[in-house]
Design a protein around this motif. Structure first.
Motif, PDB file in Angstrom:
ATOM      1  N   GLU A 178     -40.415  -9.587  -6.401  1.00  0.00           N
ATOM      2  CA  GLU A 178     -39.786  -8.373  -5.862  1.00  0.00           C
ATOM      3  C   GLU A 178     -40.843  -7.396  -5.341  1.00  0.00           C
ATOM      4  N   LEU A 179     -41.970  -7.271  -6.043  1.00  0.00           N
ATOM      5  CA  LEU A 179     -43.050  -6.399  -5.585  1.00  0.00           C
ATOM      6  C   LEU A 179     -43.653  -6.912  -4.281  1.00  0.00           C
TER       7      LEU A 179
ATOM      8  N   ILE B 103     -38.088   2.461 -10.567  1.00  0.00           N
ATOM      9  CA  ILE B 103     -36.882   1.637 -10.581  1.00  0.00           C
ATOM     10  C   ILE B 103     -35.653   2.534 -10.484  1.00  0.00           C
TER      11      ILE B 103
ATOM     12  N   ALA C 141     -45.222  -2.780 -14.295  1.00  0.00           N
ATOM     13  CA  ALA C 141     -44.627  -4.033 -13.843  1.00  0.00           C
ATOM     14  C   ALA C 141     -44.927  -5.153 -14.831  1.00  0.00           C
TER      15      ALA C 141
ATOM     16  N   THR D  47     -44.190   0.921 -11.419  1.00  0.00           N
ATOM     17  CA  THR D  47     -43.014   0.765 -10.564  1.00  0.00           C
ATOM     18  C   THR D  47     -42.062   1.933 -10.755  1.00  0.00           C
TER      19      THR D  47
ATOM     20  N   HIS E 283     -33.377  -1.803  -9.277  1.00  0.00           N
ATOM     21  CA  HIS E 283     -34.258  -2.347  -8.245  1.00  0.00           C
ATOM     22  C   HIS E 283     -35.519  -1.503  -8.112  1.00  0.00           C
ATOM     23  N   ILE E 284     -36.620  -2.155  -7.787  1.00  0.00           N
ATOM     24  CA  ILE E 284     -37.882  -1.444  -7.564  1.00  0.00           C
ATOM     25  C   ILE E 284     -37.828  -0.788  -6.192  1.00  0.00           C
TER      26      ILE E 284
ATOM     27  N   CYS F 290     -49.867  -7.740 -13.138  1.00  0.00           N
ATOM     28  CA  CYS F 290     -48.789  -6.802 -12.792  1.00  0.00           C
ATOM     29  C   CYS F 290     -48.827  -5.571 -13.683  1.00  0.00           C
TER      30      CYS F 290
ATOM     31  N   GLU G 284     -42.690 -11.093 -14.132  1.00  0.00           N
ATOM     32  CA  GLU G 284     -41.419 -11.471 -13.490  1.00  0.00           C
ATOM     33  C   GLU G 284     -41.042 -10.557 -12.323  1.00  0.00           C
ATOM     34  N   ASN G 285     -41.768  -9.433 -12.156  1.00  0.00           N
ATOM     35  CA  ASN G 285     -41.536  -8.530 -11.024  1.00  0.00           C
ATOM     36  C   ASN G 285     -42.345  -8.909  -9.789  1.00  0.00           C
TER      37      ASN G 285
END
Length: 155
Positions: free
Chosen positions: A14-15, A55, A7, A53, A59-60, A48, A10-11
């Motif tokens: 979303e996480l 993907i 990650a 992740t 999208h995660i 992060c 910037e994730n």
């Protein structure tokens, strides 16, 4: 095909949203301490780069956080903190791949063991970790309303 990546900052949003969504899916309701804001703050306040992740289609769909174990008996151990996969992607092998990559990252950081705490009522998680070679240590601790059990494996 699910792509595995570490990650990036910037994730974090979303996480955090996925962490909250998975807790609500599993528990069937909001969980104290795991509001959307709490979950986003968790990722905003951590590196992060210590999160693998999965993907799919941009999208995660799952992640695994890892780091140094805070345990006096497991000084040579890394910790699996959270592994979460959206319900619709479970039992497809993606969680296994995500966890394997997190363990590989722990090995790269020169840990010789991995440990985690699992809700003793979460039979699916216990089966998942046992199938991947984790062994129950016999140790339990209370965290809020949950009883957690410690598992570890050599890596």
């Amino acid at each position: 095909m699910v792509t595995l990546k570490l990650a990036k900052p910037e994730n974090a949003k979303e996480l955090g949203n996925l962490l909250h969504e998975c807790f609500v899916e599993y528990h069937g309701c909001e969980v104290p301490g795991f509001s959307p804001e709490d979950c986003r703050a968790y990722f905003s306040n951590r590196r992060c780069s210590d999160t693998v992740t999965g993907i799919y289609d941009g999208h995660i769909i799952g992640f695994c956080t890892f780091g140094k174990a805070e345990d006096e008996y497991f000084r040579d151990a890394g910790s699996i903190e959270y592994i979460m996969v959206k319900m619709e992607y479970q039992r497809l092998g993606d969680g296994r791949r995500i966890l394997h990559e997190a363990v590989r990252q722990l090995r790269r950081q020169e840990y010789s063991r991995a440990m985690c705490w699992i809700d003793r009522e979460n039979e699916d998680a216990i089966s998942f970790f046992k199938a991947l070679g984790f062994i129950f240590t016999g140790e339990e601790k209370e965290k809020g309303e949950l009883t957690l059990q410690k598992y570890f494996r050599t890596i």
